[in-house]
Design a protein around this motif. Structure first.
Motif, PDB file in Angstrom:
ATOM      1  N   ALA A   9       0.941  -1.336  -0.146  1.00  0.00           N
ATOM      2  CA  ALA A   9      -0.027   0.067   0.043  1.00  0.00           C
ATOM      3  C   ALA A   9       0.900   1.373   0.058  1.00  0.00           C
ATOM      4  O   ALA A   9       2.007   1.022  -0.014  1.00  0.00           O
ATOM      5  CB  ALA A   9      -0.887   0.188   1.430  1.00  0.00           C
ATOM      6  N   GLY A  10       0.415   2.308   0.012  1.00  0.00           N
ATOM      7  CA  GLY A  10       1.182   3.557  -0.031  1.00  0.00           C
ATOM      8  C   GLY A  10       1.781   3.846  -1.285  1.00  0.00           C
ATOM      9  O   GLY A  10       1.486   3.443  -2.287  1.00  0.00           O
ATOM     10  N   ARG A  11       2.946   4.606  -1.286  1.00  0.00           N
ATOM     11  CA  ARG A  11       3.743   4.937  -2.235  1.00  0.00           C
ATOM     12  C   ARG A  11       4.207   3.602  -3.082  1.00  0.00           C
ATOM     13  O   ARG A  11       4.667   2.674  -2.314  1.00  0.00           O
ATOM     14  CB  ARG A  11       4.582   5.940  -1.890  1.00  0.00           C
ATOM     15  CG  ARG A  11       4.337   7.242  -1.644  1.00  0.00           C
ATOM     16  CD  ARG A  11       3.676   8.034  -2.575  1.00  0.00           C
ATOM     17  NE  ARG A  11       3.315   9.575  -2.433  1.00  0.00           N
ATOM     18  CZ  ARG A  11       4.045  10.440  -2.267  1.00  0.00           C
ATOM     19  NH1 ARG A  11       5.298  10.286  -2.560  1.00  0.00           N
ATOM     20  NH2 ARG A  11       3.622  11.585  -1.929  1.00  0.00           N
ATOM     21  N   SER A  12       4.653   3.723  -4.385  1.00  0.00           N
ATOM     22  CA  SER A  12       5.496   2.633  -4.917  1.00  0.00           C
ATOM     23  C   SER A  12       6.847   2.698  -4.349  1.00  0.00           C
ATOM     24  O   SER A  12       7.311   3.783  -3.989  1.00  0.00           O
ATOM     25  CB  SER A  12       5.405   2.601  -6.573  1.00  0.00           C
ATOM     26  OG  SER A  12       6.135   3.895  -6.679  1.00  0.00           O
ATOM     27  N   LEU A  13       7.518   1.523  -4.632  1.00  0.00           N
ATOM     28  CA  LEU A  13       9.068   1.727  -4.062  1.00  0.00           C
ATOM     29  C   LEU A  13       9.880   2.557  -5.007  1.00  0.00           C
ATOM     30  O   LEU A  13      10.975   3.175  -4.488  1.00  0.00           O
ATOM     31  CB  LEU A  13       9.647   0.201  -4.317  1.00  0.00           C
ATOM     32  CG  LEU A  13       9.135  -0.705  -3.130  1.00  0.00           C
ATOM     33  CD1 LEU A  13       9.772  -1.940  -3.072  1.00  0.00           C
ATOM     34  CD2 LEU A  13       9.717  -0.163  -1.640  1.00  0.00           C
ATOM     35  N   LYS A  14       9.329   2.787  -6.031  1.00  0.00           N
ATOM     36  CA  LYS A  14      10.227   3.856  -7.223  1.00  0.00           C
ATOM     37  C   LYS A  14       9.975   5.147  -6.647  1.00  0.00           C
ATOM     38  O   LYS A  14      10.608   6.018  -7.044  1.00  0.00           O
ATOM     39  CB  LYS A  14       9.831   3.438  -8.518  1.00  0.00           C
ATOM     40  CG  LYS A  14      10.014   2.171  -9.167  1.00  0.00           C
ATOM     41  CD  LYS A  14       9.578   2.228 -10.478  1.00  0.00           C
ATOM     42  CE  LYS A  14      10.170   0.789 -11.179  1.00  0.00           C
ATOM     43  NZ  LYS A  14       9.593   0.527 -12.536  1.00  0.00           N
ATOM     44  N   GLU A  15       8.724   5.450  -6.103  1.00  0.00           N
ATOM     45  CA  GLU A  15       8.387   6.890  -5.607  1.00  0.00           C
ATOM     46  C   GLU A  15       8.728   7.191  -4.316  1.00  0.00           C
ATOM     47  O   GLU A  15       9.220   8.204  -3.932  1.00  0.00           O
ATOM     48  CB  GLU A  15       6.881   7.063  -5.686  1.00  0.00           C
ATOM     49  CG  GLU A  15       6.472   6.792  -7.112  1.00  0.00           C
ATOM     50  CD  GLU A  15       4.672   7.068  -6.933  1.00  0.00           C
ATOM     51  OE1 GLU A  15       4.198   7.816  -7.592  1.00  0.00           O
ATOM     52  OE2 GLU A  15       4.210   6.477  -5.934  1.00  0.00           O
ATOM     53  N   ALA A  16       8.960   6.180  -3.211  1.00  0.00           N
ATOM     54  CA  ALA A  16       9.140   6.318  -1.956  1.00  0.00           C
ATOM     55  C   ALA A  16      10.491   6.409  -1.528  1.00  0.00           C
ATOM     56  O   ALA A  16      11.569   5.513  -2.157  1.00  0.00           O
ATOM     57  CB  ALA A  16       8.424   5.403  -1.200  1.00  0.00           C
ATOM     58  N   GLU A  17      11.104   7.207  -0.620  1.00  0.00           N
ATOM     59  CA  GLU A  17      12.129   7.323   0.133  1.00  0.00           C
ATOM     60  C   GLU A  17      12.318   6.454   1.175  1.00  0.00           C
ATOM     61  O   GLU A  17      13.495   6.079   1.429  1.00  0.00           O
ATOM     62  CB  GLU A  17      12.750   8.684   0.371  1.00  0.00           C
ATOM     63  CG  GLU A  17      12.961   9.439  -0.759  1.00  0.00           C
ATOM     64  CD  GLU A  17      13.606  11.030  -0.371  1.00  0.00           C
ATOM     65  OE1 GLU A  17      13.838  11.144   0.892  1.00  0.00           O
ATOM     66  OE2 GLU A  17      13.838  11.735  -1.359  1.00  0.00           O
ATOM     67  N   LYS A  18      11.217   6.222   1.859  1.00  0.00           N
ATOM     68  CA  LYS A  18      10.964   5.398   2.987  1.00  0.00           C
ATOM     69  C   LYS A  18      10.026   4.345   2.930  1.00  0.00           C
ATOM     70  O   LYS A  18       9.046   4.337   2.120  1.00  0.00           O
ATOM     71  CB  LYS A  18      10.720   6.536   4.301  1.00  0.00           C
ATOM     72  CG  LYS A  18      11.583   7.432   4.523  1.00  0.00           C
ATOM     73  CD  LYS A  18      11.378   8.501   5.660  1.00  0.00           C
ATOM     74  CE  LYS A  18      11.987   9.358   5.812  1.00  0.00           C
ATOM     75  NZ  LYS A  18      11.887  10.276   6.885  1.00  0.00           N
ATOM     76  N   VAL A  19      10.506   3.333   3.612  1.00  0.00           N
ATOM     77  CA  VAL A  19       9.766   2.167   3.400  1.00  0.00           C
ATOM     78  C   VAL A  19       9.227   1.617   5.021  1.00  0.00           C
ATOM     79  O   VAL A  19      10.114   1.785   5.836  1.00  0.00           O
ATOM     80  CB  VAL A  19      10.311   1.195   2.831  1.00  0.00           C
ATOM     81  CG1 VAL A  19       9.440  -0.320   2.784  1.00  0.00           C
ATOM     82  CG2 VAL A  19      10.838   1.251   1.593  1.00  0.00           C
ATOM     83  N   LEU A  20       7.986   1.125   5.281  1.00  0.00           N
ATOM     84  CA  LEU A  20       7.446   0.784   6.381  1.00  0.00           C
ATOM     85  C   LEU A  20       7.034  -0.785   6.168  1.00  0.00           C
ATOM     86  O   LEU A  20       6.263  -1.068   5.522  1.00  0.00           O
ATOM     87  CB  LEU A  20       6.125   1.580   6.839  1.00  0.00           C
ATOM     88  CG  LEU A  20       5.706   0.948   8.305  1.00  0.00           C
ATOM     89  CD1 LEU A  20       6.454   0.772   9.389  1.00  0.00           C
ATOM     90  CD2 LEU A  20       4.463   1.829   8.625  1.00  0.00           C
ATOM     91  N   ILE A  21       7.682  -1.621   6.982  1.00  0.00           N
ATOM     92  CA  ILE A  21       7.378  -2.917   6.932  1.00  0.00           C
ATOM     93  C   ILE A  21       6.507  -3.375   8.131  1.00  0.00           C
ATOM     94  O   ILE A  21       6.637  -3.012   9.378  1.00  0.00           O
ATOM     95  CB  ILE A  21       8.500  -3.925   7.122  1.00  0.00           C
ATOM     96  CG1 ILE A  21       9.459  -3.870   6.021  1.00  0.00           C
ATOM     97  CG2 ILE A  21       8.426  -5.571   7.365  1.00  0.00           C
ATOM     98  CD1 ILE A  21      11.014  -4.466   5.922  1.00  0.00           C
ATOM     99  N   MET A  22       5.101  -3.435   8.006  1.00  0.00           N
ATOM    100  CA  MET A  22       4.258  -4.005   9.122  1.00  0.00           C
ATOM    101  C   MET A  22       3.666  -5.296   9.437  1.00  0.00           C
ATOM    102  O   MET A  22       3.520  -6.169   8.258  1.00  0.00           O
ATOM    103  CB  MET A  22       2.904  -3.115   8.484  1.00  0.00           C
ATOM    104  CG  MET A  22       3.084  -1.880   8.266  1.00  0.00           C
ATOM    105  SD  MET A  22       1.777  -0.672   7.565  1.00  0.00           S
ATOM    106  CE  MET A  22       1.002  -0.279   9.128  1.00  0.00           C
ATOM    107  N   VAL A  23       3.971  -5.792  10.522  1.00  0.00           N
ATOM    108  CA  VAL A  23       4.013  -7.251  10.696  1.00  0.00           C
ATOM    109  C   VAL A  23       2.748  -7.376  11.462  1.00  0.00           C
ATOM    110  O   VAL A  23       2.522  -7.085  12.826  1.00  0.00           O
ATOM    111  CB  VAL A  23       5.380  -7.792  11.439  1.00  0.00           C
ATOM    112  CG1 VAL A  23       5.337  -9.261  11.316  1.00  0.00           C
ATOM    113  CG2 VAL A  23       6.351  -7.114  10.718  1.00  0.00           C
ATOM    114  N   HIS A  24       1.683  -8.275  11.093  1.00  0.00           N
ATOM    115  CA  HIS A  24       0.592  -8.401  11.699  1.00  0.00           C
ATOM    116  C   HIS A  24       0.703  -9.550  12.930  1.00  0.00           C
ATOM    117  O   HIS A  24       1.735 -10.071  12.983  1.00  0.00           O
ATOM    118  CB  HIS A  24      -0.855  -9.042  10.713  1.00  0.00           C
ATOM    119  CG  HIS A  24      -0.383 -10.345  10.030  1.00  0.00           C
ATOM    120  ND1 HIS A  24      -0.683 -11.449  11.088  1.00  0.00           N
ATOM    121  CD2 HIS A  24       0.154 -10.813   9.038  1.00  0.00           C
ATOM    122  CE1 HIS A  24      -0.191 -12.445  10.228  1.00  0.00           C
ATOM    123  NE2 HIS A  24       0.034 -12.121   9.034  1.00  0.00           N
ATOM    124  N   GLY A  25      -0.370  -9.374  13.620  1.00  0.00           N
ATOM    125  CA  GLY A  25      -0.446 -10.560  14.805  1.00  0.00           C
ATOM    126  C   GLY A  25      -1.057 -11.840  14.448  1.00  0.00           C
ATOM    127  O   GLY A  25      -1.461 -12.198  13.531  1.00  0.00           O
TER     128      GLY A  25
END
Length: 206
Positions: A9-25
């Motif tokens: 979700a969010g920005r594409s990796l080509k567009e984004a400078e920052k990446v959030l890895i979200m780990v579900h429960g």
């Protein structure tokens, strides 16, 4: 074993400078944890959420002996390692990679970053601690070099004892993380607005 099933979700990796890895429960899924992003200051981030096989990263409590949660635990850690290595190969610096997890996902995220400590963008762990019947410091190496880490937890919590959370904080600080712990008395096993506010203040500043 866990397959490499990454929801985005969010920005594409080509567009984004920052990446959030979200780990579900445990019992949840990638879409559940991605929905949390609407409450975070991450509009400019690429969001990646791996999906656990059968909605669980490992079968038993995180407080069991690690071998009792194998091979699932190692598979989950390997999945995160592969994901981070992929990001770095694509030009995303570790300092621009962030982690967030809830409950079992918070335990897994903390376990991964502490086994592979370096300067990450930040870590938000909602009710979690390092994994195992005891903390084995020989599993952990590296230097967080000031990485901001927020940990929020209830006291008591049905799944995560406060003592383990405090032991985790102590080790993270020894490895040069900048840790902020918030303990909420008699709070149910959930994510509170206050934790979201702290995370936005300390981790997702822009």
């Amino acid at each position: 074993m866990h397959s490499k099933n990454i929801q985005t979700a969010g920005r594409s990796l080509k567009e984004a400078e920052k990446v959030l890895i979200m780990v579900h429960g445990r019992g949840a899924d990638a879409e559940d944890i991605l929905a949390l992003a609407s409450h975070l200051n991450v509009a400019s981030y690429a969001l990646l959420a791996p999906q656990a096989t059968n909605h669980s990263w490992y079968p038993y409590s995180f407080l069991m002996k690690p071998e009792q949660n194998q091979p699932w635990l190692s598979s989950a850690l390997d999945l995160l390692k592969d994901l981070v290595e992929d990001l770095i190969q694509q030009g995303i610096a570790a300092k621009n990679i962030y982690f967030l997890g809830f409950s079992q996902g918070a335990c897994l995220a903390l376990e991964f970053v502490t086994r592979n400590a370096k300067r990450y963008g930040g870590v938000a762990a909602f009710t979690g601690g390092l994994i195992g019947d005891e903390i084995n410091s020989s599993n952990y190496s590296g230097d967080f070099n000031g990485t901001p880490i927020f940990i929020g937890t209830g006291n008591p919590d049905a799944h995560v004892p406060l003592d383990r959370v405090k032991e985790t904080v102590a080790l993270l600080e020894e490895m040069n993380a900048s840790v902020h712990l918030e303990v909420y008395e008699n709070r149910p096993h959930t994510i509170s607005k206050d934790e979201i506010d702290w995370t936005n203040k300390l981790i997702f500043k822009d």
